[in-house]
Design a protein around this motif. Sequence first.
Motif, PDB file in Angstrom:
ATOM      1  N   ARG A  89       0.840  -1.102   0.126  1.00 26.06           N
ATOM      2  CA  ARG A  89      -0.017   0.063  -0.090  1.00 26.06           C
ATOM      3  C   ARG A  89       0.894   1.185   0.092  1.00 26.06           C
ATOM      4  NH1 ARG A  89      -5.178  -0.507   1.954  1.00 26.06           N
ATOM      5  NH2 ARG A  89      -5.505   1.398   1.493  1.00 26.06           N
ATOM      6  N   PRO A  90       1.390   1.551  -1.091  1.00 27.58           N
ATOM      7  CA  PRO A  90       2.369   2.637  -1.099  1.00 27.58           C
ATOM      8  C   PRO A  90       1.966   4.034  -0.905  1.00 27.58           C
ATOM      9  CG  PRO A  90       1.829   1.986  -3.359  1.00 27.58           C
ATOM     10  CD  PRO A  90       1.218   0.897  -2.496  1.00 27.58           C
ATOM     11  N   LYS A 139       0.932  -7.473 -14.199  1.00 28.68           N
ATOM     12  CA  LYS A 139       1.390  -7.865 -12.938  1.00 28.68           C
ATOM     13  C   LYS A 139       0.188  -8.720 -12.331  1.00 28.68           C
ATOM     14  CE  LYS A 139       3.708  -8.204  -9.018  1.00 28.68           C
ATOM     15  NZ  LYS A 139       3.040  -9.080  -8.286  1.00 28.68           N
ATOM     16  N   ALA A 140      -1.086  -8.263 -12.502  1.00 33.22           N
ATOM     17  CA  ALA A 140      -2.418  -9.090 -12.373  1.00 33.22           C
ATOM     18  C   ALA A 140      -2.300 -10.474 -13.047  1.00 33.22           C
ATOM     19  CB  ALA A 140      -3.519  -8.431 -12.394  1.00 33.22           C
ATOM     20  N   ALA A 154       2.892 -11.395  -4.188  1.00 34.67           N
ATOM     21  CA  ALA A 154       2.802 -10.331  -3.234  1.00 34.67           C
ATOM     22  C   ALA A 154       3.509  -8.974  -3.446  1.00 34.67           C
ATOM     23  CB  ALA A 154       2.957 -10.844  -1.803  1.00 34.67           C
ATOM     24  N   ALA A 155       4.964  -9.069  -3.880  1.00 32.12           N
ATOM     25  CA  ALA A 155       5.779  -8.149  -4.067  1.00 32.12           C
ATOM     26  C   ALA A 155       5.031  -6.984  -5.224  1.00 32.12           C
ATOM     27  CB  ALA A 155       7.045  -8.675  -4.661  1.00 32.12           C
ATOM     28  N   PHE A 156       5.291  -5.923  -4.566  1.00 35.91           N
ATOM     29  CA  PHE A 156       4.827  -4.670  -5.525  1.00 35.91           C
ATOM     30  C   PHE A 156       3.301  -4.707  -5.863  1.00 35.91           C
ATOM     31  CE2 PHE A 156       9.292  -5.023  -6.422  1.00 35.91           C
ATOM     32  CZ  PHE A 156       9.726  -4.139  -5.764  1.00 35.91           C
ATOM     33  N   PHE A 173      -4.742  -5.988  -5.795  1.00 39.48           N
ATOM     34  CA  PHE A 173      -4.390  -4.572  -5.613  1.00 39.48           C
ATOM     35  C   PHE A 173      -4.313  -4.174  -7.164  1.00 39.48           C
ATOM     36  CE2 PHE A 173      -0.933  -1.599  -6.526  1.00 39.48           C
ATOM     37  CZ  PHE A 173      -1.078  -0.932  -5.346  1.00 39.48           C
ATOM     38  N   HIS A 174      -3.698  -4.968  -8.272  1.00 35.06           N
ATOM     39  CA  HIS A 174      -3.740  -4.410  -9.670  1.00 35.06           C
ATOM     40  C   HIS A 174      -5.103  -4.597 -10.562  1.00 35.06           C
ATOM     41  CE1 HIS A 174       0.686  -3.044  -9.289  1.00 35.06           C
ATOM     42  NE2 HIS A 174       0.774  -4.359  -8.839  1.00 35.06           N
TER      43      HIS A 174
END
Length: 365
Positions: A133-134, A306-307, A347-349, A354-355
């Motif tokens: 969660r950047p 990424k997804a 899980a990374a980035f 998330f994506h």
Amino acid sequence: MAVLTEEQSMLRDAAKSWVQEKSPVTAFRKMRDSGAELGYDVAAWNEMAEMGWAGVIIPEEYGGSDFGYLSLGLVLEETGRTLTASPLLASALGGASAIILGGSDAQKSAWLSKIAEGAAIATLAVDEGPHHRPDKVATTVSGGKLSGKKSFVLEGMAANVFVVSAISGGAVELYLVAADAPGVTRTKLNLADSRGAANVSFDNVAVSDADKLTGGAALLEKTLDRARAGISAEMLGAAVQAFEVTLDYLKTRVQFGQVIGSFQALQHRAAKMFTELELSRSAVEAALSAIDNDAPDVPELVSLAKAKMGDTFHLVSNEMVQMHGGIGMTDAHDAGFYLKRARAAEAAFGNQAFHRDRYARIQGY
């Protein structure tokens, strides 16, 4: 598949032959069993740096080859095939990207040539909780002092410099913080995939405008998208290798007097994996090419890649274990390594959820 230049083909072929000869999965197993403090083989990393891989995206004036993100993706794909653990993703992509995009001339001079030759390792320190969660930043800069905690920092134990996100003047900013600066403490994490990672805390670390990168939140997103595309390329290589190993097994394993690959149900599952891998390759290469071309749709193409890659690697790593049967469940077989790498890389980035959410928001859903 992207049309490669002659130089890109040569780079890919060189990477392929090196990882197969110098860094097969047996080398990763040996590194894991040795309990390597940094989570990678230092000698192997030095060889990778000597071949110029750490400087693929770095401008020539700082000792790199300025060869682009698709080119670095080709190398990461080959290292992914044999699960080669190294700082290539974190340093040559994540850390270097931030400095290339937002660094001053002094910052570039101080770090890029060292990163290009593998003498220094830079990494992103942006997440503060268990999930990516950047935008949730509690780390602050006040009165020239940076304080906060960052979690799951890739290559956190090996890093020489951190690219740290912090709130300064009410806005997100990125700062370069030397790993040996007073007030920096790092704690090694033992991840499922045996790679190097750490939790890093910053306690009143002195920073100034000379340490700040230019670009704020927009720079953070741009840098993260480059790291996301890079890890997607590595995941692609690992997933393709897992599929090929599984396919070989289907062609040779005999059960009930027949090669198991002759069973239609397994053929359908293999065809599903092949199709998903081809779609994933298109998405990954489109994202990397978009970054090279500075295209306006980089964010959505990266999130798509990424997804999609997360779903595909998840599927293929599961099937690898399942189709190998009992042996696939044991540590003696390599299948478990690919499964664990899949879960950590997902899980990374930012994971698939998330994506997908980010892609939908960008598209205005």
